[in-house]
Design a protein around this motif. Structure first.
Motif, PDB file in Angstrom:
ATOM      1  N   HIS A  88      36.982 -56.814 -12.884  1.00 20.51           N
ATOM      2  CA  HIS A  88      35.852 -56.292 -13.519  1.00 20.51           C
ATOM      3  C   HIS A  88      35.734 -54.716 -13.195  1.00 20.51           C
ATOM      4  CE1 HIS A  88      32.180 -56.991 -15.657  1.00 20.51           C
ATOM      5  NE2 HIS A  88      31.744 -55.920 -15.125  1.00 20.51           N
ATOM      6  N   ILE A  89      35.270 -53.762 -13.867  1.00 22.61           N
ATOM      7  CA  ILE A  89      35.084 -52.399 -13.808  1.00 22.61           C
ATOM      8  C   ILE A  89      33.708 -52.036 -14.148  1.00 22.61           C
ATOM      9  CG2 ILE A  89      35.751 -49.940 -14.537  1.00 22.61           C
ATOM     10  CD1 ILE A  89      38.427 -51.244 -15.946  1.00 22.61           C
ATOM     11  N   ILE A  90      33.046 -50.964 -13.013  1.00 25.99           N
ATOM     12  CA  ILE A  90      31.669 -50.699 -13.346  1.00 25.99           C
ATOM     13  C   ILE A  90      31.623 -49.471 -13.134  1.00 25.99           C
ATOM     14  CG2 ILE A  90      29.445 -50.907 -12.167  1.00 25.99           C
ATOM     15  CD1 ILE A  90      30.112 -53.476 -11.051  1.00 25.99           C
ATOM     16  N   PHE A  91      31.053 -48.535 -14.038  1.00 30.38           N
ATOM     17  CA  PHE A  91      30.873 -47.061 -14.034  1.00 30.38           C
ATOM     18  C   PHE A  91      29.449 -46.738 -14.091  1.00 30.38           C
ATOM     19  CE2 PHE A  91      34.579 -47.494 -16.759  1.00 30.38           C
ATOM     20  CZ  PHE A  91      35.542 -46.571 -16.451  1.00 30.38           C
ATOM     21  N   ILE A  92      28.980 -46.028 -12.971  1.00 32.22           N
ATOM     22  CA  ILE A  92      27.760 -45.529 -12.767  1.00 32.22           C
ATOM     23  C   ILE A  92      27.665 -43.816 -12.406  1.00 32.22           C
ATOM     24  CG2 ILE A  92      26.016 -45.733 -10.938  1.00 32.22           C
ATOM     25  CD1 ILE A  92      27.008 -48.236  -9.911  1.00 32.22           C
ATOM     26  N   ASN A 133      44.202 -57.952 -15.628  1.00 34.74           N
ATOM     27  CA  ASN A 133      43.229 -58.689 -14.949  1.00 34.74           C
ATOM     28  C   ASN A 133      41.736 -58.601 -15.500  1.00 34.74           C
ATOM     29  OD1 ASN A 133      45.348 -59.946 -13.191  1.00 34.74           O
ATOM     30  ND2 ASN A 133      44.829 -58.090 -11.711  1.00 34.74           N
ATOM     31  N   ILE A 134      41.669 -57.569 -16.426  1.00 34.81           N
ATOM     32  CA  ILE A 134      40.173 -57.341 -16.694  1.00 34.81           C
ATOM     33  C   ILE A 134      39.560 -58.174 -17.475  1.00 34.81           C
ATOM     34  CG2 ILE A 134      40.937 -55.878 -19.054  1.00 34.81           C
ATOM     35  CD1 ILE A 134      38.722 -54.754 -16.090  1.00 34.81           C
ATOM     36  N   LYS A 135      38.411 -58.565 -16.931  1.00 36.48           N
ATOM     37  CA  LYS A 135      37.387 -59.435 -17.849  1.00 36.48           C
ATOM     38  C   LYS A 135      36.538 -58.860 -18.165  1.00 36.48           C
ATOM     39  CE  LYS A 135      39.017 -63.145 -14.858  1.00 36.48           C
ATOM     40  NZ  LYS A 135      40.009 -62.319 -14.112  1.00 36.48           N
ATOM     41  N   GLY A 136      35.890 -57.571 -17.916  1.00 39.14           N
ATOM     42  CA  GLY A 136      34.746 -57.060 -18.490  1.00 39.14           C
ATOM     43  C   GLY A 136      34.442 -55.722 -17.798  1.00 39.14           C
ATOM     44  N   LYS A 160      29.464 -45.114 -27.639  1.00 36.99           N
ATOM     45  CA  LYS A 160      30.431 -44.883 -28.546  1.00 36.99           C
ATOM     46  C   LYS A 160      31.731 -44.175 -28.028  1.00 36.99           C
ATOM     47  CE  LYS A 160      27.592 -44.027 -32.414  1.00 36.99           C
ATOM     48  NZ  LYS A 160      26.791 -42.749 -33.267  1.00 36.99           N
ATOM     49  N   ILE A 161      31.468 -43.288 -26.600  1.00 37.82           N
ATOM     50  CA  ILE A 161      32.540 -42.831 -26.226  1.00 37.82           C
ATOM     51  C   ILE A 161      33.413 -43.688 -25.398  1.00 37.82           C
ATOM     52  CG2 ILE A 161      33.328 -41.165 -24.318  1.00 37.82           C
ATOM     53  CD1 ILE A 161      31.008 -39.698 -25.179  1.00 37.82           C
ATOM     54  N   LEU A 162      32.619 -44.595 -24.298  1.00 36.75           N
ATOM     55  CA  LEU A 162      33.188 -45.499 -23.400  1.00 36.75           C
ATOM     56  C   LEU A 162      33.600 -46.824 -23.819  1.00 36.75           C
ATOM     57  CD1 LEU A 162      33.910 -45.216 -20.452  1.00 36.75           C
ATOM     58  CD2 LEU A 162      31.660 -46.152 -19.902  1.00 36.75           C
ATOM     59  N   PHE A 163      32.723 -47.233 -24.754  1.00 33.02           N
ATOM     60  CA  PHE A 163      33.004 -48.784 -25.122  1.00 33.02           C
ATOM     61  C   PHE A 163      33.808 -48.887 -26.365  1.00 33.02           C
ATOM     62  CE2 PHE A 163      28.963 -50.905 -23.148  1.00 33.02           C
ATOM     63  CZ  PHE A 163      29.743 -50.831 -21.727  1.00 33.02           C
ATOM     64  N   ARG A 164      33.300 -48.291 -27.685  1.00 36.15           N
ATOM     65  CA  ARG A 164      33.931 -48.136 -28.865  1.00 36.15           C
ATOM     66  C   ARG A 164      35.332 -47.217 -28.726  1.00 36.15           C
ATOM     67  NH1 ARG A 164      30.755 -46.153 -34.136  1.00 36.15           N
ATOM     68  NH2 ARG A 164      29.358 -47.670 -33.229  1.00 36.15           N
ATOM     69  N   GLY A 165      35.049 -46.025 -28.384  1.00 38.39           N
ATOM     70  CA  GLY A 165      36.261 -45.152 -28.383  1.00 38.39           C
ATOM     71  C   GLY A 165      37.207 -45.325 -27.165  1.00 38.39           C
ATOM     72  N   THR A 166      36.819 -46.323 -26.212  1.00 40.93           N
ATOM     73  CA  THR A 166      37.899 -46.390 -25.201  1.00 40.93           C
ATOM     74  C   THR A 166      38.193 -47.861 -24.725  1.00 40.93           C
ATOM     75  OG1 THR A 166      37.104 -44.605 -23.855  1.00 40.93           O
ATOM     76  CG2 THR A 166      38.334 -46.160 -22.532  1.00 40.93           C
ATOM     77  N   PHE A 167      37.447 -48.671 -24.505  1.00 40.91           N
ATOM     78  CA  PHE A 167      37.689 -49.954 -24.029  1.00 40.91           C
ATOM     79  C   PHE A 167      38.053 -50.932 -25.188  1.00 40.91           C
ATOM     80  CE2 PHE A 167      35.836 -48.602 -20.337  1.00 40.91           C
ATOM     81  CZ  PHE A 167      36.997 -49.038 -19.249  1.00 40.91           C
ATOM     82  N   MET A 170      41.320 -50.096 -26.942  1.00 37.38           N
ATOM     83  CA  MET A 170      42.190 -50.872 -26.041  1.00 37.38           C
ATOM     84  C   MET A 170      42.335 -52.413 -26.258  1.00 37.38           C
ATOM     85  SD  MET A 170      41.839 -48.765 -22.416  1.00 37.38           S
ATOM     86  CE  MET A 170      42.743 -50.157 -21.574  1.00 37.38           C
ATOM     87  N   GLY A 171      41.612 -53.051 -27.058  1.00 36.33           N
ATOM     88  CA  GLY A 171      41.451 -54.407 -27.260  1.00 36.33           C
ATOM     89  C   GLY A 171      40.643 -55.163 -26.197  1.00 36.33           C
ATOM     90  N   ILE A 172      39.873 -54.631 -25.541  1.00 35.49           N
ATOM     91  CA  ILE A 172      38.832 -55.188 -24.785  1.00 35.49           C
ATOM     92  C   ILE A 172      37.475 -55.117 -25.460  1.00 35.49           C
ATOM     93  CG2 ILE A 172      37.334 -55.185 -22.487  1.00 35.49           C
ATOM     94  CD1 ILE A 172      39.837 -53.719 -21.283  1.00 35.49           C
ATOM     95  N   ARG A 173      37.195 -56.269 -26.013  1.00 37.94           N
ATOM     96  CA  ARG A 173      36.100 -56.207 -27.090  1.00 37.94           C
ATOM     97  C   ARG A 173      34.710 -57.122 -26.591  1.00 37.94           C
ATOM     98  NH1 ARG A 173      40.614 -56.274 -30.065  1.00 37.94           N
ATOM     99  NH2 ARG A 173      40.897 -54.434 -31.398  1.00 37.94           N
ATOM    100  N   GLU A 174      35.079 -58.013 -25.382  1.00 37.23           N
ATOM    101  CA  GLU A 174      33.801 -58.837 -24.910  1.00 37.23           C
ATOM    102  C   GLU A 174      33.454 -58.385 -23.443  1.00 37.23           C
ATOM    103  OE1 GLU A 174      35.188 -62.909 -25.213  1.00 37.23           O
ATOM    104  OE2 GLU A 174      35.484 -62.522 -27.514  1.00 37.23           O
ATOM    105  N   ASN A 175      32.409 -58.828 -23.147  1.00 46.02           N
ATOM    106  CA  ASN A 175      31.847 -58.586 -22.025  1.00 46.02           C
ATOM    107  C   ASN A 175      31.680 -57.111 -21.735  1.00 46.02           C
ATOM    108  OD1 ASN A 175      30.592 -59.541 -19.450  1.00 46.02           O
ATOM    109  ND2 ASN A 175      32.672 -59.897 -18.449  1.00 46.02           N
ATOM    110  N   LEU A 176      30.997 -56.339 -22.604  1.00 50.56           N
ATOM    111  CA  LEU A 176      31.092 -54.817 -22.326  1.00 50.56           C
ATOM    112  C   LEU A 176      29.456 -54.830 -22.276  1.00 50.56           C
ATOM    113  CD1 LEU A 176      33.497 -53.302 -24.952  1.00 50.56           C
ATOM    114  CD2 LEU A 176      33.734 -53.745 -22.406  1.00 50.56           C
TER     115      LEU A 176
END
Length: 206
Positions: A88-92, A133-136, A160-167, A170-176
């Motif tokens: 899991h990745i957390i950005f702050i 391994n990424i789950k969210g 838009k930058i971090l979720f739609r335009g990045t993850f 990349m195919g990571i669409r759930e648990n954002l």
């Protein structure tokens, strides 16, 4: 679970105490997140971009290396290895001029490298994620702009930058998940502490 936290604030991760001109609500959130994760026994891997002296600027040599699907900066290589190992990745970070600070943007530009973190299967098509391994992904931001204006007038640029335009690309669409803390400098100490307690409880349930 191995949780990678990417933290970006000039005062650093230690600025979580309520000391005037030496305090960061982003750092206070980081401390709350880490307390919550610790109660459940998660493994925490903290990347403090300012403490690490991370250079967000892409040089011509680095861009040439990036295009060849390699990396020449040892710190970036280290970040990539830790990213690949994360569940899991957390950005702050704080929101400045409606987007992330320079070091976080540079982290995306340099660490999220083609052939290492993702692969472009076909031009114009979604990417393939190479993070096994990424789950969210969780995003915590601090800003002075009222939440309504940021979401409905400016159009949520950070997601838009971090979720739609990045993850999602990349195919990571759930648990954002995005947790936004607005106007904290104008709130009472009790109110700020309540938000911190809620954050700790939230990440104890991750």
């Amino acid at each position: 679970m191995n949780v990678l936290i990417v933290f970006d604030h000039p005062y650093g991760a230690s600025a979580s105490e309520n000391v005037p001109h030496q305090r960061s609500y982003s750092a206070a959130l980081l401390a709350s997140v880490m307390r919550g994760l610790t109660t459940k026994g998660h493994e925490i891997d903290l990347v403090d971009l300012h403490k690490d002296g991370f250079n967000p600027v892409m040089s011509s040599e680095e861009l040439a290396s990036w295009r060849q699907k390699t990396t020449i900066d040892p710190l970036v290589i280290n970040y990539q290895q830790r990213l690949i190992a994360a569940d899991h990745i957390i950005f702050i970070f704080p929101i400045w001029w409606e987007a992330m600070p320079a070091l976080t943007k540079g982290f995306l530009d340099k660490v999220f490298a083609k052939g290492i973190v993702y692969e472009e299967i076909k031009p114009g098509r979604p990417f393939k994620c190479l993070l096994p391994n990424i789950k969210g992904v969780s995003l915590l931001t601090v800003m002075n702009t009222p939440d309504f204006f940021y979401r409905w007038i400016f159009g949520n640029p950070i997601t838009k930058i971090l979720f739609r335009g990045t993850f999602r690309k990349m195919g990571i669409r759930e648990n954002l998940h995005w947790y936004n803390y607005t106007g904290m400098s104008n709130r009472s100490l009790d109110a700020r502490v309540k938000y911190l307690d809620k954050t700790e409880q939230r990440f104890a349930l991750l």
